[in-house]
Design a protein around this motif. Structure first.
Motif, PDB file in Angstrom:
ATOM      1  N   ASN A 217       4.939   0.093  -4.495  1.00 43.57           N
ATOM      2  CA  ASN A 217       3.631  -0.460  -3.950  1.00 43.57           C
ATOM      3  C   ASN A 217       3.556  -1.558  -5.184  1.00 43.57           C
TER       4      ASN A 217
ATOM      5  N   SER B 127       0.866  -1.244   0.144  1.00 39.55           N
ATOM      6  CA  SER B 127      -0.009   0.160   0.172  1.00 39.55           C
ATOM      7  C   SER B 127       0.762   1.088   0.111  1.00 39.55           C
ATOM      8  N   ASP B 128       0.266   2.427  -0.382  1.00 35.04           N
ATOM      9  CA  ASP B 128       1.083   3.568  -0.420  1.00 35.04           C
ATOM     10  C   ASP B 128       1.499   4.088   1.038  1.00 35.04           C
ATOM     11  N   GLU B 129       0.560   3.669   1.886  1.00 34.71           N
ATOM     12  CA  GLU B 129       0.795   4.255   3.339  1.00 34.71           C
ATOM     13  C   GLU B 129       1.901   3.310   4.081  1.00 34.71           C
ATOM     14  N   LYS B 130       2.158   2.008   3.665  1.00 33.38           N
ATOM     15  CA  LYS B 130       3.172   1.574   4.229  1.00 33.38           C
ATOM     16  C   LYS B 130       4.325   1.687   3.493  1.00 33.38           C
TER      17      LYS B 130
ATOM     18  N   THR C  53       1.923  -2.534  11.293  1.00 34.23           N
ATOM     19  CA  THR C  53       3.376  -1.964  10.573  1.00 34.23           C
ATOM     20  C   THR C  53       4.075  -1.982  12.052  1.00 34.23           C
TER      21      THR C  53
ATOM     22  N   LYS D 180       5.044   4.884   2.261  1.00 35.91           N
ATOM     23  CA  LYS D 180       5.686   6.179   2.905  1.00 35.91           C
ATOM     24  C   LYS D 180       6.107   5.732   4.212  1.00 35.91           C
ATOM     25  N   LEU D 181       5.794   4.725   4.946  1.00 36.32           N
ATOM     26  CA  LEU D 181       6.331   4.559   6.184  1.00 36.32           C
ATOM     27  C   LEU D 181       7.686   4.131   6.230  1.00 36.32           C
TER      28      LEU D 181
END
Length: 328
Positions: A193, A176-179, A320, A181-182
């Protein structure tokens, strides 16, 4: 003494000391009484410490995917029911058996500068990362490392060690984009991604046709195969797990054409096969953390009574970084 513990099948892995009127010292434990069923929180009466045992007052313990597999009867080690699961925890030594001259066989002293919360996040994830990168892949400064499931506990540990200890460049691959980014925030130089298209093609756009030097894969299946195709000449791919649920077959012709190496690492087996190396990986993680070179990322902390919620959090891939249980 503040201590860090690793091992499977500890009878006191998830215990909390409690007190009640007239009951004396007793414990609360998360107990697996039936496979594939929620853990039960039970009161446990402690038995006397045996000559070669140590009693530890547990503060934090890690929640690992392997713990869930054990409780589902899907792990290679299957303890007899009922049992208390758990692989790693931090706490303070309360009592040692009469024949214990040192507590360093399964206990590692935590430096005062490292909080118990952070210490509990080190053994499995960072032990795996250190052995995968240093021992198995022989990662060199300036090499490019591709890590899959990059926002998980092991993935972020790989990013941390590769970037801040080994001075390698990291491409983080996540779902995912959120992961992604992290992973970038935690030190990766670039990210992919892989839920949005071909991992192989995305990596090729980042590094060209030359490929990456090292792959650390915890996903398996098609992700593993695309990562294998992304290796450079004499590249190394290290299999850490199969979080995606599919075990891929290795096309041997690819190993030949690029002179690449495919290998595995199961960190816990070193405890029996090469204990000095196993112990050294934990000592290195503690040293790196004390020196400020690495910093474990803790994504969620649950109370002991919320252990089933913690399991669900991991199983649903919401987690995460490291997931911990707090027993205080």
């Amino acid at each position: 003494m503040a201590a860090l513990v690793w091992g499977r099948g500890f009878s006191r892995a998830w215990l909390r000391r409690s007190a009640g009127p007239g009951c004396g010292r007793h414990y609360r434990a998360a107990v697996c009484t039936e496979l594939k069923q929620p853990l039960a929180i039970e009161e446990v009466t402690p038995r006397p410490v045996r000559p070669h045992e140590v009693r530890v007052d547990v503060h934090f313990c890690g929640v690992n995917f392997a713990d869930i597999l054990v409780c589902r009867g899907q792990y290679q080690e299957r303890p007899h029911l009922p049992f208390t699961p758990g692989m790693e925890f931090s706490g303070t030594v309360l009592e040692t058996g009469t024949d214990v001259c040192t507590v360093k066989q399964r206990l590692w002293q935590i430096p005062e500068s490292i909080p118990l919360r952070e210490a509990a996040a080190l053994p499995a994830s960072y032990g795996t990362a250190i052995l995968a990168l240093e021992r198995r892949a022989c990662t060199q400064p300036g090499e490019t490392v591709l890590v899959t499931a990059a926002a998980g506990a092991t993935g972020l540990a790989v990013i941390d060690v590769a970037t801040n200890v080994l001075q390698a460049k990291v491409i983080a691959a996540a779902g995912s984009d959120e992961k992604c980014k992290l992973a970038m925030q935690r030190g990766a130089q670039s990210s992919v991604n892989y839920s949005q298209g071909s991992l192989k093609e995305a990596v090729k756009k980042l590094v060209g046709s030359g490929g990456v030097n090292v792959v650390i894969d915890t996903v398996g299946g098609d992700v593993f195969l695309e990562a294998l195709h992304s290796l450079a000449w004499e590249g190394r791919i290290v299999v850490v797990g199969f979080a995606g649920g599919t075990i891929a077959s290795v096309p041997a012709n690819l190993l030949l054409l690029k002179n690449v190496s495919a290998m595995g690492v199961i960190w816990g087996r070193y405890k029996d096969q090469n204990f000095p190396l196993f112990s050294g990986s934990i000592s290195s993680a503690l040293q790196y953390c004390q020196q400020g070179r690495i910093q474990p990322y803790i994504g969620a902390v649950f109370k002991l009574e919320e252990v089933n919620d913690a399991f669900l959090h991991v199983m649903q891939r919401k987690s995460t970084g490291k997931v911990l249980l707090s027993l205080k």
